[in-house]
Design an enzyme around this catalytic site. Sequence first.
Site, PDB file in Angstrom:
ATOM      1  N   GLN A 172      -4.965  -1.241   9.729  1.00  2.87           N
ATOM      2  CA  GLN A 172      -4.878  -2.564   9.117  1.00  2.87           C
ATOM      3  C   GLN A 172      -5.563  -3.602  10.010  1.00  2.87           C
ATOM      4  OE1 GLN A 172      -3.795  -3.169   6.091  1.00  2.87           O
ATOM      5  NE2 GLN A 172      -3.780  -5.387   6.111  1.00  2.87           N
ATOM      6  N   LYS A 187       0.830  -1.207   0.000  1.00  2.00           N
ATOM      7  CA  LYS A 187       0.000   0.000   0.000  1.00  2.00           C
ATOM      8  C   LYS A 187       0.862   1.254   0.000  1.00  2.00           C
ATOM      9  CE  LYS A 187      -3.900  -2.229   2.286  1.00  2.00           C
ATOM     10  NZ  LYS A 187      -4.569  -2.548   3.557  1.00  2.00           N
ATOM     11  N   ASP A 219     -11.049   3.337   4.303  1.00  4.54           N
ATOM     12  CA  ASP A 219     -11.552   1.965   4.141  1.00  4.54           C
ATOM     13  C   ASP A 219     -13.071   1.932   3.998  1.00  4.54           C
ATOM     14  OD1 ASP A 219      -9.613  -0.111   4.103  1.00  4.54           O
ATOM     15  OD2 ASP A 219      -9.216   0.161   6.245  1.00  4.54           O
TER      16      ASP A 219
HETATM   17  N1  LIG Z   1      -8.098  -2.056   7.074  1.00  9.71           N
HETATM   18  C1  LIG Z   1      -7.877  -2.976   6.142  1.00  9.71           C
HETATM   19  N2  LIG Z   1      -8.139  -2.697   4.857  1.00  9.71           N
HETATM   20  C2  LIG Z   1      -7.918  -3.631   3.882  1.00  9.71           C
HETATM   21  O1  LIG Z   1      -8.164  -3.374   2.684  1.00  9.71           O
HETATM   22  C3  LIG Z   1      -7.386  -4.914   4.262  1.00  9.71           C
HETATM   23  C4  LIG Z   1      -7.137  -5.139   5.624  1.00  9.71           C
HETATM   24  N3  LIG Z   1      -7.390  -4.173   6.536  1.00  9.71           N
HETATM   25  N4  LIG Z   1      -6.652  -6.337   6.031  1.00  9.71           N
HETATM   26  C5  LIG Z   1      -6.337  -7.400   5.099  1.00  9.71           C
HETATM   27  C6  LIG Z   1      -7.115  -7.314   3.804  1.00  9.71           C
HETATM   28  C7  LIG Z   1      -6.460  -8.024   2.662  1.00  9.71           C
HETATM   29  N5  LIG Z   1      -6.150  -7.009   1.683  1.00  9.71           N
HETATM   30  C8  LIG Z   1      -5.432  -7.218   0.514  1.00  9.71           C
HETATM   31  C9  LIG Z   1      -4.952  -6.186  -0.261  1.00  9.71           C
HETATM   32  C10 LIG Z   1      -4.187  -6.407  -1.382  1.00  9.71           C
HETATM   33  C11 LIG Z   1      -3.855  -7.682  -1.757  1.00  9.71           C
HETATM   34  C12 LIG Z   1      -3.005  -7.902  -2.964  1.00  9.71           C
HETATM   35  O2  LIG Z   1      -2.576  -6.977  -3.630  1.00  9.71           O
HETATM   36  N6  LIG Z   1      -2.667  -9.165  -3.316  1.00  9.71           N
HETATM   37  C13 LIG Z   1      -1.841  -9.492  -4.452  1.00  9.71           C
HETATM   38  C14 LIG Z   1      -0.780 -10.518  -4.089  1.00  9.71           C
HETATM   39  C15 LIG Z   1       0.137 -10.076  -3.005  1.00  9.71           C
HETATM   40  C16 LIG Z   1       1.156 -11.145  -2.649  1.00  9.71           C
HETATM   41  O3  LIG Z   1       1.836 -11.654  -3.547  1.00  9.71           O
HETATM   42  O4  LIG Z   1       1.248 -11.466  -1.438  1.00  9.71           O
HETATM   43  C17 LIG Z   1      -2.694 -10.097  -5.544  1.00  9.71           C
HETATM   44  O5  LIG Z   1      -3.793 -10.604  -5.216  1.00  9.71           O
HETATM   45  O6  LIG Z   1      -2.302 -10.066  -6.694  1.00  9.71           O
HETATM   46  C18 LIG Z   1      -4.345  -8.729  -1.031  1.00  9.71           C
HETATM   47  C19 LIG Z   1      -5.137  -8.496   0.100  1.00  9.71           C
HETATM   48  C20 LIG Z   1      -6.538  -5.810   2.156  1.00  9.71           C
HETATM   49  N7  LIG Z   1      -7.116  -5.907   3.349  1.00  9.71           N
END
Ligand SMILES: Nc1nc(=O)c2c([nH]1)NC[C@@H]1CN(c3ccc(C(=O)N[C@@H](CCC(=O)O)C(=O)O)cc3)C=[N+]21
Length: 289
Positions: free
Chosen positions: A95, A51, A118
């Site tokens: 988070q 992020k 969020d």
């Molecule tokens: N307050 C809060 N807001 C959130 O938006 C929030 C949170 N807490 N807690 C956890 C979850 C999960 N989440 C993700 C964001 C990006 C990927 C992402 O970019 N994933 C990549 C892969 C990343 C890798 O390789 O590890 C993809 O899917 O291509 C995944 C999961 C946001 N969250």
Amino acid sequence: MLIDGTAIAAEVRAEVASGVETFRQRRGRVPVLRVVLLGDNPASQSYVRAKKRAAEEVGIDAETLLKPADMSQSAMLALLAELNEAPNVDGILVQLPLPDHIDEGAIIRALDPAKDVDGFHPENVGKLVLGDDTLEPCTPAGIVEMLKRSNVETSGAHAVVVGRSNIVGKPMASLLLRRGLDCTVTVCHSRTRNLAEITRQADILVAAIGRAEFVTADMVREGATVIDVGINRVEDLTRERGYRLVGDVDFEAVREKAAAITPVPGGVGPMTIAMLLANTLTAAQRRTA
Ligand SMILES: Nc1nc(=O)c2c([nH]1)NC[C@@H]1CN(c3ccc(C(=O)N[C@@H](CCC(=O)O)C(=O)O)cc3)C=[N+]21
Ligand SMILES: NC(=O)C1=CN([C@@H]2O[C@H](COP(=O)(O)OP(=O)(O)OC[C@H]3O[C@@H](n4cnc5c(N)ncnc54)[C@H](OP(=O)(O)O)[C@@H]3O)[C@@H](O)[C@H]2O)C=CC1
């Protein structure tokens, strides 16, 4: 068709970058995002790093406030009060998940709704359900953006959302139901009877369950659009990291039946981050309007 979240997210980020530049010229400063992370959960750390990097690339001033896992709830509330009052801070993201000794609801209610990028504060959730303009939760908002930019017909479509969490399932259902998207929405969860029978009726199937490859080909109608929200780590010792990421959908089998499908990685995840940046810009614009 593969719905390429990486490519669509890059488009959104380019638009945000240009909005940030206009904001800078008009206001003489850039939007400011503060991310609060408690503890050293490796997955959370890697999301937060992603992020911050993405924010910096579009010109947003982003800092992560890394706090110990045993930070007290009152210290956390004091930190949020400080960020709420800071005139230069536009967006605050806490988070999730938070450690067990902290009441997540109390933390979310303590955020200034105008800085809640969020979209989790009850005031913002209320506006979302009412159809008023608000900061929309990033993951469902990112999915809407993917559907629009891939020209998926939503009007009158039967959308089935599997999962009823506050951060994905419920706001997803609210957005799909809104005037303009006009889906007929069904929400399923762990007590749903005859799940496969319901998912087979979906024109648009959103899987936000948190179980690796849970949605199998027999649960999907030929020609459906399948959106895979799941991020599951499964052990894979052939990989350098020792694991690989899989979604909540059995991708290889389901893609044979689906008209359109999002991959994991490279689907919803990158869109979530792009929408966080868009929300930060929107919050900055509204706060200084
Ligand atoms: N307050 C809060 N807001 C959130 O938006 C929030 C949170 N807490 N807690 C956890 C979850 C999960 N989440 C993700 C964001 C990006 C990927 C992402 O970019 N994933 C990549 C892969 C990343 C890798 O390789 O590890 C993809 O899917 O291509 C995944 C999961 C946001 N969250
Ligand atoms: N790509 C991204 O940007 C993001 C990805 N995620 C990922 O999405 C997934 C879901 O996240 P989140 O919504 O936070 O998860 P939660 O664990 O909060 O919610 C999961 C939901 O799935 C339901 N469920 C669990 N088992 C079944 C089952 N057997 N049949 C039907 N429904 C079931 C649960 O039902 P019940 O309510 O009855 O328990 C619950 O409503 C996770 O893999 C998470 O990592 C999350 C956020 C962002």
